[in-house]
Design a protein around this motif. Structure first.
Motif, PDB file in Angstrom:
ATOM      1  N   MET A   4      51.504  20.681  28.836  1.00 13.77           N
ATOM      2  CA  MET A   4      52.345  21.831  29.149  1.00 13.77           C
ATOM      3  C   MET A   4      51.499  22.898  29.837  1.00 13.77           C
ATOM      4  SD  MET A   4      55.188  23.422  29.224  1.00 13.77           S
ATOM      5  CE  MET A   4      56.232  22.352  28.232  1.00 13.77           C
ATOM      6  N   VAL A   5      51.947  23.360  31.012  1.00 14.12           N
ATOM      7  CA  VAL A   5      51.190  24.305  31.815  1.00 14.12           C
ATOM      8  C   VAL A   5      51.993  25.581  32.019  1.00 14.12           C
ATOM      9  CG1 VAL A   5      50.229  24.746  34.115  1.00 14.12           C
ATOM     10  CG2 VAL A   5      49.881  22.514  33.031  1.00 14.12           C
ATOM     11  N   HIS A   6      51.324  26.723  31.880  1.00 12.07           N
ATOM     12  CA  HIS A   6      51.877  28.030  32.239  1.00 12.07           C
ATOM     13  C   HIS A   6      51.093  28.501  33.463  1.00 12.07           C
ATOM     14  CE1 HIS A   6      53.843  28.403  28.205  1.00 12.07           C
ATOM     15  NE2 HIS A   6      52.808  27.663  27.852  1.00 12.07           N
ATOM     16  N   PHE A   7      51.785  28.853  34.535  1.00 16.00           N
ATOM     17  CA  PHE A   7      51.123  29.179  35.797  1.00 16.00           C
ATOM     18  C   PHE A   7      51.571  30.556  36.263  1.00 16.00           C
ATOM     19  CE2 PHE A   7      50.821  29.002  40.469  1.00 16.00           C
ATOM     20  CZ  PHE A   7      49.507  28.611  40.610  1.00 16.00           C
ATOM     21  N   PHE A   8      50.608  31.355  36.765  1.00 16.98           N
ATOM     22  CA  PHE A   8      50.931  32.733  37.137  1.00 16.98           C
ATOM     23  C   PHE A   8      49.903  33.268  38.131  1.00 16.98           C
ATOM     24  CE2 PHE A   8      49.268  32.149  32.847  1.00 16.98           C
ATOM     25  CZ  PHE A   8      47.972  32.655  32.969  1.00 16.98           C
ATOM     26  N   VAL A   9      50.231  34.399  38.744  1.00 14.74           N
ATOM     27  CA  VAL A   9      49.312  35.031  39.682  1.00 14.74           C
ATOM     28  C   VAL A   9      48.128  35.603  38.905  1.00 14.74           C
ATOM     29  CG1 VAL A   9      51.142  35.536  41.339  1.00 14.74           C
ATOM     30  CG2 VAL A   9      50.539  37.257  39.605  1.00 14.74           C
TER      31      VAL A   9
ATOM     32  N   GLU B 243      48.533  23.494  25.216  1.00 13.89           N
ATOM     33  CA  GLU B 243      49.132  24.214  26.337  1.00 13.89           C
ATOM     34  C   GLU B 243      48.005  24.900  27.115  1.00 13.89           C
ATOM     35  OE1 GLU B 243      52.464  26.764  25.369  1.00 13.89           O
ATOM     36  OE2 GLU B 243      52.859  25.601  23.535  1.00 13.89           O
ATOM     37  N   VAL B 244      48.121  24.913  28.449  1.00 11.98           N
ATOM     38  CA  VAL B 244      47.093  25.491  29.297  1.00 11.98           C
ATOM     39  C   VAL B 244      47.711  26.565  30.177  1.00 11.98           C
ATOM     40  CG1 VAL B 244      45.321  25.049  31.030  1.00 11.98           C
ATOM     41  CG2 VAL B 244      45.802  23.323  29.279  1.00 11.98           C
ATOM     42  N   PHE B 245      47.060  27.720  30.212  1.00 14.16           N
ATOM     43  CA  PHE B 245      47.504  28.869  31.005  1.00 14.16           C
ATOM     44  C   PHE B 245      46.565  28.979  32.211  1.00 14.16           C
ATOM     45  CE2 PHE B 245      49.320  29.304  26.942  1.00 14.16           C
ATOM     46  CZ  PHE B 245      50.375  30.205  26.982  1.00 14.16           C
ATOM     47  N   ILE B 246      47.109  28.913  33.423  1.00 15.09           N
ATOM     48  CA  ILE B 246      46.294  28.810  34.636  1.00 15.09           C
ATOM     49  C   ILE B 246      46.669  29.915  35.620  1.00 15.09           C
ATOM     50  CG2 ILE B 246      45.598  27.328  36.553  1.00 15.09           C
ATOM     51  CD1 ILE B 246      46.583  24.926  34.898  1.00 15.09           C
ATOM     52  N   SER B 247      45.672  30.669  36.065  1.00 14.86           N
ATOM     53  CA  SER B 247      45.895  31.633  37.140  1.00 14.86           C
ATOM     54  C   SER B 247      45.647  30.955  38.484  1.00 14.86           C
ATOM     55  CB  SER B 247      45.014  32.871  36.966  1.00 14.86           C
ATOM     56  OG  SER B 247      43.687  32.523  36.629  1.00 14.86           O
ATOM     57  N   GLU B 248      46.377  31.379  39.506  1.00 14.74           N
ATOM     58  CA  GLU B 248      46.464  30.611  40.758  1.00 14.74           C
ATOM     59  C   GLU B 248      45.180  30.557  41.569  1.00 14.74           C
ATOM     60  OE1 GLU B 248      49.306  32.252  43.451  1.00 14.74           O
ATOM     61  OE2 GLU B 248      48.532  34.290  43.287  1.00 14.74           O
ATOM     62  N   ALA B 249      44.322  31.577  41.469  1.00 12.88           N
ATOM     63  CA  ALA B 249      43.044  31.612  42.195  1.00 12.88           C
ATOM     64  C   ALA B 249      43.236  31.825  43.683  1.00 12.88           C
ATOM     65  CB  ALA B 249      42.204  30.360  41.926  1.00 12.88           C
ATOM     66  N   ARG B 250      43.605  33.030  44.025  1.00 13.49           N
ATOM     67  CA  ARG B 250      43.655  33.414  45.435  1.00 13.49           C
ATOM     68  C   ARG B 250      42.240  33.394  46.021  1.00 13.49           C
ATOM     69  NH1 ARG B 250      47.036  34.683  49.225  1.00 13.49           N
ATOM     70  NH2 ARG B 250      46.560  36.903  49.394  1.00 13.49           N
ATOM     71  N   PRO B 251      42.058  33.165  47.332  1.00 11.93           N
ATOM     72  CA  PRO B 251      43.118  33.054  48.334  1.00 11.93           C
ATOM     73  C   PRO B 251      43.648  31.643  48.562  1.00 11.93           C
ATOM     74  CG  PRO B 251      41.015  33.069  49.432  1.00 11.93           C
ATOM     75  CD  PRO B 251      40.715  33.243  47.967  1.00 11.93           C
ATOM     76  N   MET B 252      42.959  30.604  48.057  1.00 11.79           N
ATOM     77  CA  MET B 252      43.346  29.234  48.402  1.00 11.79           C
ATOM     78  C   MET B 252      44.239  28.582  47.349  1.00 11.79           C
ATOM     79  SD  MET B 252      42.080  29.211  51.299  1.00 11.79           S
ATOM     80  CE  MET B 252      42.748  27.607  51.700  1.00 11.79           C
TER      81      MET B 252
END
Length: 308
Positions: free
Chosen positions: A175-180, A150-159
């Motif tokens: 399986m991906v967990h995605f969040f700000v 499982e991979v937890f990924i932060s969105e990487a603002r601004p793009m």
């Protein structure tokens, strides 16, 4: 003095396209740059006259992507070949270098992915930030031995490049967990470690997408291991300064902001290369001693003395 007027229209357009690319990984941008240079040099006539403007071609590339060390290493290698006055046909030597880069790039990424997946073979949950083709390749390789990854990924603002990473891994069946970005504190305790890309590695720092420093600090607070996945062509000595990153369009972070609100939009940041952060390359784990030796033996071209 660098002059865009001394760059062909095709190359200038290619560099402008690279400059506008704020979503691709460094490895992908590197291959595009090598292909552009290869096509351009192949179109030239033999002899020194056709090559007289080569410093401007390289300056233009570095202005297009000022933070990416692989491009600096490529320019250094080409400049050394062009400055030495040998062989008699320098264009052919340049084409040989560029062809070698295109031929070896896939195998280097494959080897790097293998070494990285071995290093995290005991991890079931991994956290990363933004998009990195190197990290994505490593995670996809790790999945072949660990179907429950499982991979937890932060969105990487601004793009929001993290979305591209999430899409790629999800399509590969991971399986991906995605969040700000600022939600990472809610998930860091649940992961086994952090896997990151890099655009540059120097003696004491590495450069990656903004938001990386806070993730590294968070991992340290929770005792989580951190690995950087990077080819050795991202190592660049601090004594040869890269261009400073210019601020990017403010509308990317807040369109139509109120008066008296100053918007600061940067894509990259330097992160301290703290003891314990591992660097995984196409040659395996890069030790601090090996990194120091690399920089000690680095030979800079005269080209860097004349940049303006």
């Amino acid at each position: 003095m660098y002059s865009p007027a001394r760059i062909s229209s095709d190359v200038f357009a290619a560099w402008r396209s690279l400059a506008a690319d704020n979503r691709s990984g460094a490895g992908e941008i590197y291959v595009r740059a090598v292909r552009t240079l290869r096509d351009h040099f192949a179109s030239l006539a033999e002899g020194p006259e056709a090559l007289r403007d080569w410093p401007h071609w390289l300056h233009g590339l570095l202005q297009a992507q000022s933070m990416m060390a692989p491009l600096y290493n490529l320019c250094n290698r080409l400049a050394l070949a062009l400055e030495c006055g040998e062989p008699a046909q320098p264009r052919n030597e340049i084409l040989k270098i560029l062809d070698e880069e295109l031929a070896h790039a896939p195998s280097r990424e494959s080897l790097m992915a293998q070494h990285a997946s071995q290093a995290i073979s005991s991890w079931r949950r991994v956290m990363t930030h933004s998009y990195s083709s190197a990290v994505a390749a490593a995670l996809q390789h790790a999945q072949t031995a660990n179907a429950s990854l499982e991979v937890f990924i932060s969105e990487a603002r601004p793009m929001n490049e993290g979305r591209r990473m999430a899409e790629r891994l999800a399509q590969a069946g991971i399986m991906v967990h995605f969040f700000v970005d600022d939600a990472r504190g809610r998930f860091i305790a649940a992961v086994d470690g952090v896997l990151l890309g890099a655009d540059r590695i120097s003696e004491n720092v590495f450069v990656n997408k903004i938001g990386t420093a806070s993730l590294v600090n968070l991992a340290g607070q929770h005792g989580k291991p951190v690995f950087i996945v990077s080819q050795t062509n991202k190592c660049w000595p601090s004594r040869l300064h890269l261009q400073e990153e210019a601020g990017h369009l403010p509308d990317e972070i807040w369109p139509h902001a109120p008066a008296n609100v100053l918007l600061h939009n940067f894509y990259f940041e330097e992160i301290a290369l703290a003891p314990g952060i591992g660097i995984l390359t196409e040659n395996g784990l890069l030790t601090p001693a090996a990194l120091a030796a690399y920089f000690k033996n680095f030979v800079p071209a005269k080209f860097w003395m004349h940049r303006a």
